[in-house]
Scaffold this motif. Structure first.
Motif, short mmCIF file in Angstrom:
data_model
loop_
_atom_site.label_atom_id
_atom_site.label_comp_id
_atom_site.label_asym_id
_atom_site.label_seq_id
_atom_site.Cartn_x
_atom_site.Cartn_y
_atom_site.Cartn_z
N SER A 15 54.55 41.03 66.72
CA SER A 15 54.47 39.78 67.47
C SER A 15 53.13 39.67 68.20
CB SER A 15 55.61 39.71 68.50
OG SER A 15 55.45 38.61 69.34
N VAL A 16 52.62 38.46 68.25
CA VAL A 16 51.36 38.20 68.95
C VAL A 16 51.54 38.42 70.46
CG1 VAL A 16 49.60 36.45 69.43
CG2 VAL A 16 50.64 36.56 67.19
N PHE A 17 52.76 38.29 70.94
CA PHE A 17 53.03 38.40 72.37
C PHE A 17 53.34 39.82 72.82
CE2 PHE A 17 54.32 34.13 70.97
CZ PHE A 17 53.35 33.41 71.65
N SER A 18 53.36 40.78 71.89
CA SER A 18 53.65 42.17 72.26
C SER A 18 52.38 42.82 72.82
CB SER A 18 54.16 42.95 71.05
OG SER A 18 53.11 43.16 70.13
N PRO A 19 52.54 43.88 73.61
CA PRO A 19 51.36 44.55 74.19
C PRO A 19 50.55 45.35 73.18
CG PRO A 19 53.37 45.67 74.86
CD PRO A 19 53.79 44.44 74.09
N LEU A 34 47.87 42.69 67.98
CA LEU A 34 47.99 41.61 67.01
C LEU A 34 47.49 40.33 67.68
CD1 LEU A 34 49.04 41.00 64.11
CD2 LEU A 34 51.12 40.16 65.21
N CYS A 35 46.53 39.66 67.05
CA CYS A 35 45.98 38.43 67.61
C CYS A 35 45.85 37.40 66.49
CB CYS A 35 44.64 38.69 68.27
SG CYS A 35 43.39 39.32 67.15
N GLN A 36 45.57 36.19 66.87
CA GLN A 36 45.46 35.10 65.91
C GLN A 36 44.02 35.03 65.40
OE1 GLN A 36 46.79 31.34 67.41
NE2 GLN A 36 47.37 30.65 65.37
N LYS A 37 43.86 35.15 64.08
CA LYS A 37 42.53 35.08 63.46
C LYS A 37 42.16 33.64 63.16
CE LYS A 37 40.19 36.24 59.22
NZ LYS A 37 40.41 36.57 57.86
N SER A 38 43.11 32.89 62.64
CA SER A 38 42.91 31.47 62.37
C SER A 38 44.26 30.79 62.61
CB SER A 38 42.43 31.25 60.93
OG SER A 38 43.42 31.64 60.02
N GLN A 39 44.33 29.52 62.31
CA GLN A 39 45.54 28.77 62.62
C GLN A 39 46.79 29.36 61.95
OE1 GLN A 39 45.30 24.62 61.67
NE2 GLN A 39 47.29 24.15 62.57
N ASN A 42 47.18 35.96 61.19
CA ASN A 42 47.04 36.93 62.27
C ASN A 42 46.22 38.11 61.79
OD1 ASN A 42 48.65 35.40 63.98
ND2 ASN A 42 50.51 36.43 63.37
N ALA A 43 45.70 38.88 62.74
CA ALA A 43 44.92 40.07 62.42
C ALA A 43 45.16 41.11 63.51
CB ALA A 43 43.44 39.72 62.33
N ILE A 44 44.89 42.36 63.17
CA ILE A 44 45.04 43.46 64.12
C ILE A 44 43.66 43.77 64.69
CG2 ILE A 44 45.76 45.85 64.44
CD1 ILE A 44 47.50 45.43 61.87
N ALA A 45 43.47 43.46 65.98
CA ALA A 45 42.19 43.73 66.65
C ALA A 45 42.16 45.20 67.09
CB ALA A 45 42.03 42.82 67.85
N PHE A 105 34.14 44.27 60.05
CA PHE A 105 34.95 43.39 60.87
C PHE A 105 35.64 44.19 61.96
CE2 PHE A 105 34.70 41.46 56.70
CZ PHE A 105 34.34 40.16 57.01
N SER A 106 35.87 43.57 63.10
CA SER A 106 36.52 44.24 64.23
C SER A 106 38.03 44.10 64.16
CB SER A 106 36.01 43.65 65.54
OG SER A 106 36.36 42.28 65.61
N TYR A 107 38.53 43.64 63.05
CA TYR A 107 39.97 43.44 62.89
C TYR A 107 40.40 43.82 61.49
CZ TYR A 107 38.29 39.20 60.64
OH TYR A 107 37.61 38.33 59.82
N TRP A 108 41.70 44.02 61.33
CA TRP A 108 42.31 44.32 60.04
C TRP A 108 43.35 43.27 59.75
CZ3 TRP A 108 40.88 48.48 57.00
CH2 TRP A 108 40.04 49.42 57.61
#
Length: 132
Positions: A15-19, A34-39, A42-45, A105-108
């Motif tokens: 979930s995007v809202f998890s820590p 987990l963050c939003q990459k585009s609309q 999602n991607a793992i920062a 990239f800084s994300y996966w």
């Protein structure tokens, strides 16, 4: 790290809202969120020791090699092969490799690829325990 530990990390990134999840990798404290990459994606920062520095993506350093996603890109398009008269598969590969570069990239975008990269490029991986 056991498969059960990896499942805990995967579940923490659902979930995007998890820590997120924290790992201790060869002395580095690696935070995965987990963050939003585009609309619609999602991607793992990846944060190392609680921060992210842009220079890690452009300079050849230990952090980039160990933790960040690398994609091989080429400047050559299909029309370039035709313009140069290259038809064979081997010739196309050699021509494309000549004009290829690595992009970091800084994300996966894929958990399995991230896990494999971490295991291949690091010696010790464990779940971060706040108490230790």
């Amino acid at each position: 790290m056991t498969n059960e530990d990896w499942k805990k990390v995967d579940n923490a990134l659902k979930s995007v809202f998890s820590p997120g999840a924290k790992l201790l990798i060869d002395g580095y404290e690696v935070t995965l969120i987990l963050c939003q990459k585009s609309q619609f994606q999602n991607a793992i920062a990846v944060y190392i020791n609680g921060s992210f520095k842009g220079k890690w993506l452009v300079e050849d350093c230990e952090e980039r090699r160990r933790f960040f996603c690398c994609k091989k890109r080429t400047l050559v398009k299909e029309k370039d092969f035709k313009a140069c008269g290259i038809r064979s598969k081997k010739g196309k590969k050699e021509f494309a490799d000549r004009y290829a570069y690595n992009e970091y990239f800084s994300y996966w975008t894929n958990f399995s690829e991230m896990k494999k990269h971490f295991i291949d490029n690091n010696n010790s991986i464990e779940l971060y325990n706040e108490r230790s």
